[in-house]
Design an enzyme around this catalytic site. Structure first.
Site, mmCIF file in Angstrom:
data_model
loop_
_atom_site.group_PDB
_atom_site.id
_atom_site.type_symbol
_atom_site.label_atom_id
_atom_site.label_comp_id
_atom_site.label_asym_id
_atom_site.label_seq_id
_atom_site.Cartn_x
_atom_site.Cartn_y
_atom_site.Cartn_z
ATOM 1 N N HIS A 256 52.041 39.636 35.502
ATOM 2 C CA HIS A 256 51.148 39.362 36.623
ATOM 3 C C HIS A 256 49.789 39.952 36.276
ATOM 4 O O HIS A 256 49.716 41.069 35.778
ATOM 5 C CB HIS A 256 51.717 40.019 37.890
ATOM 6 C CG HIS A 256 51.079 39.538 39.157
ATOM 7 N ND1 HIS A 256 49.784 39.841 39.489
ATOM 8 C CD2 HIS A 256 51.564 38.770 40.162
ATOM 9 C CE1 HIS A 256 49.503 39.280 40.659
ATOM 10 N NE2 HIS A 256 50.562 38.627 41.086
ATOM 11 N N ARG A 276 43.242 37.381 45.761
ATOM 12 C CA ARG A 276 42.379 36.340 45.201
ATOM 13 C C ARG A 276 42.439 35.071 46.044
ATOM 14 O O ARG A 276 41.428 34.412 46.261
ATOM 15 C CB ARG A 276 42.776 36.052 43.750
ATOM 16 C CG ARG A 276 42.230 37.103 42.791
ATOM 17 C CD ARG A 276 42.824 36.973 41.391
ATOM 18 N NE ARG A 276 44.218 37.409 41.376
ATOM 19 C CZ ARG A 276 45.205 36.756 40.775
ATOM 20 N NH1 ARG A 276 44.970 35.646 40.126
ATOM 21 N NH2 ARG A 276 46.437 37.229 40.811
#
Ligand SMILES: Cc1cc2nc3c(=O)[nH]c(=O)nc-3n(C[C@H](O)[C@H](O)[C@H](O)COP(=O)(O)OP(=O)(O)OC[C@H]3O[C@@H](n4cnc5c(N)ncnc54)[C@H](O)[C@@H]3O)c2cc1C
Lengths: 635, 257
Positions: A256, A276
């Site tokens: 990740h 995000r």
């Protein structure tokens, strides 16, 4: 100290279906099996309700089209295949996309409370690789909502059983804080049960059943920097291998892009992608939004070319393209890695992830409450006022037990099923965020259904005494480690060395020589692990538990390293510096791992089934030309 | 990065008894108490029993008492203690010890089973549920609970009163009743189930005298007393002594549904 040998035989119980694991996949499987009339036992290493699924943050992907009416299962399927670089077991990806909405809606009827849209439906948020806002969520604690809902559904089924039989556990029982160390088979090679120990007391017991569902989650604890919990020692992967079922795609491990990097004790803890999805941006030490420099050729037309366009997309997604911060995870993780390597990293070796300049403080606190909390409490960082420092962390394994797409049955071991993160194929070479929770529900249900059907038609399971005695001896061996004298090994030391090896040599960027070295080190560690020695007795003894988990981590690590060495290309969660490009010729090739007779892992290359025409028709020809092998394009 | 040696006292033992053992152990910048326990396991006490899982404050496994205060080991930073302070870790007191820091929390699972489940509304198919965000806010707050059971551990109704356990579900599960009671689509009433009455009669709501100890120890910051227990007490009172309010509530609910 030698443990006291219990007198008499190991206790046995008879069930119809055994589910190993109480995360999203295991609980969904158990609910289905019990609803189909199978007496079902669930076994899990931690307390009921605390499986790894509880950590999931961002959401569950399902094309309910609540937030954008254009969404359909076909588009979800397409995004999933693109994210996986077309290596996905396409029929799984199709079933997943088709069934996910029903699986989410069903949770509401069991009491789940998702965040809402203004018109009262389930709200959906943006995530990397998903064309439309698709993730049903509850703030950034979606996994907790999922597991609690399933847990409470199990309790409600137990309440029903109580009303009819006077016993809460007559039809569905959870054995919490128990570990399975072997899947046991009968004389005909069919599944017949599992061998377990109770972590609290160290007591051994056998559950017999004709059908066993593996739902044990992932493997991250073989890596040093990981977002995963202690449970992730690859047990189900190893149990399948040892029972004779192959694993697929083990070279694909997802790093990740955003884990915490500071302070050291929290290094690896996840920073959800929702940061995000909701507007957070990545910057390097020069303040540059570097993701614009890393949009790969296959995605060029789909992502914004300028900051202005990317920023407009949040408000007007129909007329603008998404910002490159929302590329699939493999792309973002590699970009961060490259920035740090080029000397443009943050003080503690990550990059900056900033929401503080993008949203008002109260919006941040409301939309990302656990991130706010996590940084405040663990790093003294106020994310509403300053950027976070983030870097890649080992997060998810795409590879896993090779299963039949429809039934979740494993390959070659009758009665053995697998679902959830432990199963392979669905996500191809890279998983999109949010596609795991939906995978757990879709294939957990299918595994429970088919296990119950299989059990209904099967003879009563019978485990031989010999198999039980062998499993027992294996589990007790670490207490005899003292006999090795000075050569005895400490399980904690071996674990740390394995984690360092995998992190350094089979991590996010791989090289042939390093992977070969990793295989040598793993072989050495396997030798040393034979001499592992633990102190104390069997009652809640963490050293002993770890000693038993080592077998699994070593097997799984070898699968990852061997398959990674074999696959001479870069694709999704497998990046080789010496083979930096994706090679279309590898597209229709799967690598299967099997446990070899003399220990160790054997690899087999198999060709995958051609993708069905109507599914291929969902893509433009030019796009397919970027992915499919020459012979696939010809036909 | 700075490192120092800290003094720890940890309760070691089992159901038959035990006591505090002293350790001196290295501490690095930014560490939490659970890191130190892990270092002890890896270097000095390999069989020290502790329950933990996510190490990120999300699963609620590593509950214990640190210097007498109920806390999560993974969310308690070493920097909250002075360097020369001895840090004492003991198991949760309200539950029977299994070994070292691990307690038998089965009480909580037994109570969970006694709370009647969500009742889905008749006539609404999956996918047809419509609820306003402001109507689910309150129940969502309660669903933030990670079941660490620190509130159960600290609640004085059971902390030193074993005898109350059979009749008292504890803050966690009284809050669960409140959560379902405030769920906009729960159809308990329509099915003949009065959740507030069960809270009072079957789960010991009356024992709670709102000292807010539960709220104080909640690592999720849920206002258990103010938002769950007090409102439920008020409504129980309304209903008991004022049949008109009771009837009114029913009618309002029906119309709203
Ligand atoms: C921090 C974090 C955030 C995430 N966020 C998201 C997200 O927002 N959306 C998304 O889709 N995915 C997310 N993921 C991924 C997702 O959470 C996992 O892939 C998923 O929860 C795995 O579920 P599972 O049911 O397969 O296994 P788990 O939930 O891990 O459960 C495994 C179970 O198996 C048991 N078990 C294991 N070995 C044994 C054994 N030997 N004997 C007995 N029992 C055993 C364990 O005790 C446990 O009960 C996230 C992952 C992490 C780490």
């Amino acid at each position: 100290m030698t443990p006291v040998t219990p007198v008499g035989p190991v206790e046995r119980q008879q069930w119809d279906v055994i589910v190993v694991g109480a995360g999203g996949a295991g609980l969904r499987a158990a609910i289905e099996a019990r609803q189909r009339g199978a007496r079902t036992a669930v076994i899990c290493k931690s307390l009921f309700g605390k499986a790894h699924t509880v950590m999931a943050e961002g959401g569950i992907a399902a094309s309910m089209a609540n937030a954008n009416p254009h969404d359909t299962w076909q588009i979800h399927f397409r995004d999933t295949m693109r994210g996986g670089k077309f290596l996905n077991q396409w029929r799984m990806a199709e079933l997943h996309a088709r069934e996910a909405p029903d699986r989410v809606w069903e949770l509401e009827t069991w009491g789940a409370l998702f965040d809402r849209t203004p018109d009262g439906r389930i709200s959906q948020r943006n995530f990397g690789g998903h064309e439309y806002p698709r993730l049903a969520h509850v703030g950034d604690r979606t996994g907790l909502e999922l597991i609690r809902t399933l847990q409470q559904k199990i309790v409600s089924l137990q309440q029903e059983d109580f009303r009819t039989t006077g016993d809460y556990e007559s039809g569905l029982k959870v054995f919490q804080e128990c570990t399975v160390t072997r899947v046991l088979k009968d004389a005909f090679g069919r599944v017949a049960g599992v061998f377990c120990y109770d972590r609290e007391s160290g007591r051994f017991f056998v559950l017999q059943a004709p059908a066993v569902v593996l739902a044990t989650g992932g493997i991250g604890k073989s890596f040093k920097v990981t977002s995963n919990s202690w449970e992730y020692t690859g047990d189900g992967h190893a149990l399948a291998l040892l029972a004779g079922a192959p694993l697929v795609n083990m070279e694909f491990v997802q790093f990740h892009p955003t884990g915490m990097v500071w302070p050291p004790s929290v290094k690896g803890i996840l920073v959800t992608e929702s940061v995000r999805g909701d507007g957070g941006v990545l910057r390097n030490s020069e303040g540059r939004r570097f993701m614009f420099d890393y949009v790969p050729e296959v995605f060029k037309e789909k992502y914004a070319q300028s900051e202005e366009e990317g920023d407009r997309w949040y408000e007007d997604p129909d007329d603008n393209r998404r910002p490159p911060e929302l590329l699939p995870r493999d792309e973002v993780a590699r970009a961060i890695n490259a920035e740090v390597k080029a000397g443009r990293g943050s003080p503690h070796g990550g990059v900056f992830l900033d929401v503080s300049t993008r949203m008002p403080a109260d919006v941040i606190r409301r939309r990302l409450p656990s991130m706010y909390h996590q940084f405040k409490e663990l790093a003294d960082v106020d994310i509403t006022a300053e950027p976070m420092e983030v870097g890649p962390t080992c997060h998810y394994v795409m590879g896993g037990v090779h299963v039949d797409s429809e039934t979740a049955a494993t390959d070659g071991v009758p009665g053995l099923f697998a679902a959830g993160e432990v199963a392979g194929g669905m996500h191809g070479s890279n998983r999109l965020g949010g596609n795991s929770l939906s995978d757990l529900l879709v294939f957990g249900r299918r595994a429970g259904l088919h296990a119950a059907e299989y059990a209904a038609g099967a003879a009563a399971a019978e485990v031989g005494e010999e198999a039980v005695a062998a499993a027992r001896a294996e589990a007790l061996a670490p207490f005899d480690g003292e006999s090795f004298g000075d050569a005895a090994e400490n399980p904690y030391t071996l674990h740390q060395e394995l984690q360092q090896t995998m992190n350094d040599l089979v991590g996010i960027i791989r090289r042939e020589s390093e992977m070969a070295e990793a295989l040598e080190r793993i072989a050495e560690l396997r030798e040393r692990a034979r001499r592992v020695s633990v102190e104390g007795h069997r009652q809640f003894n963490p050293g002993w538990h770890l000693a038993l988990d080592l077998r699994n981590m070593l097997l799984v690590s070898e699968c990852v390293a061997r398959a990674a060495l074999e696959r001479t290309e870069s694709r999704g969660g497998h990046t080789r510096e010496d083979r930096p490009a994706m090679d279309r010729a590898w597209r229709p090739v799967n690598l299967l791992c099997r446990a070899a007779d003399g220990g160790g892992i054997e690899l087999e290359r198999v060709r995958t089934e051609p993708i069905r025409d109507d599914l291929l028709a969902l893509f433009e020809k030019e796009e397919l030309a970027k992915y499919l092998a020459d012979e696939e394009l010809e036909s | 990065m700075s490192t120092y040696d800290a003094r720890f006292r940890i309760w070691r033992g089992d159901a038959d008894g035990g006591g505090l053992t002293d350790y001196t152990v290295e501490v690095h910048d930014g560490e939490v108490v659970l890191d130190i326990v892990h270092r002890l396991q890896a270097t000095q006490a390999p069989d020290l029993a502790v329950r933990w899982n996510c190490k990120a404050g999300k699963c609620g496994s590593c509950s214990a008492e640190i210097n007498g205060r109920p806390r999560l080991l993974c969310m308690t930073r070493m920097s909250v203690f002075a360097r020369d302070e001895t840090v004492t870790i003991t198991p949760m007191r309200a539950f029977p010890v299994i070994r070292d820091l691990v307690t038998d929390v089965s009480f909580n699972y037994a109570k969970a089973r006694e709370i009647p489940a969500f009742v889905p509304p008749a006539g609404l198919a999956p996918g047809e549920y419509r609820m306003k965000q402001e109507d689910v806010d309150r129940s969502q707050e309660f669903r933030k609970c990670i079941e660490c059971f620190l509130c159960q551990n600290t609640c004085h109704v059971v902390r030193d009163h074993e005898e109350n356990k059979p009749v008292f579900a504890g803050p966690r599960f009284l809050m669960r009743i409140a959560e379902l009671d405030m769920h906009p689509l729960d159809a308990a009433e329509e099915s003949g189930l009065d959740r507030r009455r069960t809270a009072q009669d079957d789960h010991g709501l009356g024992y709670c005298n709102i000292t807010k100890c539960c709220t104080e120890v909640c690592p999720e910051g849920i206002a258990i007393t103010d938002n769950a227990l007090i409102p439920m007490k008020e409504r129980v009172v309304d209903r008991r002594y004022d049949p008109v309010v009771w009837l009114g509530n029913r009618i309002r609910r029906r119309n709203g549904a």
